[in-house]
Design a protein around this motif. Structure first.
Motif, short mmCIF file in Angstrom:
data_model
loop_
_atom_site.label_atom_id
_atom_site.label_comp_id
_atom_site.label_asym_id
_atom_site.label_seq_id
_atom_site.Cartn_x
_atom_site.Cartn_y
_atom_site.Cartn_z
N ARG A 7 110.62 16.94 12.33
CA ARG A 7 111.26 16.16 11.16
C ARG A 7 112.34 16.91 10.78
O ARG A 7 112.39 18.18 10.70
CB ARG A 7 110.28 15.77 10.12
CG ARG A 7 110.71 14.74 9.15
CD ARG A 7 109.69 14.22 8.04
NE ARG A 7 110.37 13.72 6.91
CZ ARG A 7 109.70 13.82 5.62
NH1 ARG A 7 108.69 14.18 5.67
NH2 ARG A 7 110.49 13.51 4.69
N LYS A 8 113.34 16.14 9.92
CA LYS A 8 114.50 16.63 9.42
C LYS A 8 114.56 16.61 7.95
O LYS A 8 114.08 15.42 7.55
CB LYS A 8 115.94 16.06 9.93
CG LYS A 8 116.15 16.55 11.50
CD LYS A 8 117.58 15.91 12.01
CE LYS A 8 117.83 16.42 13.14
NZ LYS A 8 119.19 15.81 13.71
N PHE A 9 114.91 17.78 7.35
CA PHE A 9 114.92 17.45 5.86
C PHE A 9 116.27 17.97 5.22
O PHE A 9 116.74 18.95 5.67
CB PHE A 9 113.96 18.65 5.25
CG PHE A 9 112.42 18.30 5.69
CD1 PHE A 9 111.41 17.56 4.71
CD2 PHE A 9 111.85 18.55 6.75
CE1 PHE A 9 110.14 17.33 4.73
CE2 PHE A 9 110.54 18.18 7.14
CZ PHE A 9 109.79 17.74 6.07
N GLU A 10 116.78 17.13 4.48
CA GLU A 10 117.97 17.57 3.99
C GLU A 10 117.87 18.16 2.83
O GLU A 10 117.22 17.65 1.78
CB GLU A 10 118.94 16.10 3.87
CG GLU A 10 120.46 16.40 3.41
CD GLU A 10 121.30 15.15 3.63
OE1 GLU A 10 122.21 15.28 2.99
OE2 GLU A 10 120.84 14.20 4.16
N ARG A 33 114.91 25.37 12.49
CA ARG A 33 116.36 25.53 12.64
C ARG A 33 116.80 25.06 11.54
O ARG A 33 116.60 23.92 10.66
CB ARG A 33 116.35 24.47 13.69
CG ARG A 33 118.09 24.28 14.28
CD ARG A 33 118.25 23.23 15.28
NE ARG A 33 119.18 22.93 15.92
CZ ARG A 33 119.88 22.04 16.42
NH1 ARG A 33 118.86 21.20 16.95
NH2 ARG A 33 120.96 21.67 16.53
N ARG A 34 118.16 25.53 11.18
CA ARG A 34 119.00 25.17 9.98
C ARG A 34 120.35 24.87 10.46
O ARG A 34 121.00 25.39 11.54
CB ARG A 34 119.14 26.48 9.20
CG ARG A 34 120.11 26.07 7.90
CD ARG A 34 120.34 27.65 7.15
NE ARG A 34 121.51 27.37 6.37
CZ ARG A 34 121.65 28.19 5.17
NH1 ARG A 34 120.82 29.07 5.04
NH2 ARG A 34 122.67 27.88 4.35
N VAL A 59 120.95 20.98 6.68
CA VAL A 59 119.69 20.06 6.94
C VAL A 59 118.66 21.08 7.95
O VAL A 59 119.29 21.78 8.46
CB VAL A 59 120.14 18.95 8.03
CG1 VAL A 59 118.84 18.26 8.70
CG2 VAL A 59 120.96 18.03 7.31
N PHE A 60 117.33 21.26 7.27
CA PHE A 60 116.47 21.87 8.17
C PHE A 60 115.62 20.98 9.07
O PHE A 60 115.30 19.99 8.78
CB PHE A 60 115.68 22.56 7.41
CG PHE A 60 116.17 23.72 6.56
CD1 PHE A 60 116.19 24.88 6.92
CD2 PHE A 60 116.67 23.36 5.24
CE1 PHE A 60 116.69 25.99 6.39
CE2 PHE A 60 117.10 24.46 4.49
CZ PHE A 60 117.15 25.79 4.96
N GLU A 61 115.57 21.45 10.34
CA GLU A 61 114.66 20.83 11.38
C GLU A 61 113.19 21.50 11.19
O GLU A 61 113.01 22.73 11.32
CB GLU A 61 114.99 21.03 12.77
CG GLU A 61 114.16 20.23 13.36
CD GLU A 61 114.79 20.13 15.09
OE1 GLU A 61 114.18 20.74 15.93
OE2 GLU A 61 115.89 19.42 15.33
N GLY A 62 111.90 20.78 10.82
CA GLY A 62 110.79 21.25 10.83
C GLY A 62 109.74 20.81 11.69
O GLY A 62 109.88 19.74 12.21
N LYS A 63 108.90 21.66 12.22
CA LYS A 63 107.70 21.26 13.22
C LYS A 63 106.30 21.44 12.37
O LYS A 63 106.45 22.16 11.40
CB LYS A 63 107.76 21.77 14.52
CG LYS A 63 107.32 23.39 14.29
CD LYS A 63 107.36 23.92 15.77
CE LYS A 63 106.63 25.27 15.73
NZ LYS A 63 106.45 25.78 17.10
N LEU A 64 105.49 20.62 12.66
CA LEU A 64 104.32 20.76 12.08
C LEU A 64 103.63 22.25 12.36
O LEU A 64 103.76 22.83 13.49
CB LEU A 64 103.32 19.53 12.53
CG LEU A 64 103.47 18.13 12.23
CD1 LEU A 64 102.50 17.05 12.95
CD2 LEU A 64 103.17 18.08 10.60
N GLU A 65 102.93 22.52 11.26
CA GLU A 65 102.17 23.72 11.32
C GLU A 65 100.80 23.57 12.31
O GLU A 65 100.09 22.83 12.48
CB GLU A 65 101.69 24.15 9.99
CG GLU A 65 102.82 24.84 9.33
CD GLU A 65 102.46 25.48 7.90
OE1 GLU A 65 102.21 26.54 7.99
OE2 GLU A 65 102.32 24.61 6.97
#
Length: 65
Positions: A7-10, A33-34, A59-65
């Protein structure tokens, strides 16, 4: 309801980078990722329109822990 694996977080206007990362972690994501993108606006000078940078979007791209 299942969560997406990525998911992307701005980073919002009212928050810092640390606050955005904390928001990601509270939702169960870790940053992987940034991405920085410049933001431009048009300025009229001497009858000509110039495009100038006026900020950046993070924007940061995040993945589930």
């Amino acid at each position: 309801m299942s969560k997406h694996s990525k998911r992307k977080f701005e980073v919002e206007d009212h928050e810092t980078i640390d606050q955005c990362i904390e928001r990601m972690r509270s939702e169960g994501y870790i940053p992987v990722r940034r991405i920085e993108e410049p933001v431009f606006h048009e300025v009229e000078r001497n009858g000509a329109i110039d495009i100038e940078p006026c900020g950046r979007k993070i924007v940061f791209e995040g993945k589930l822990e």
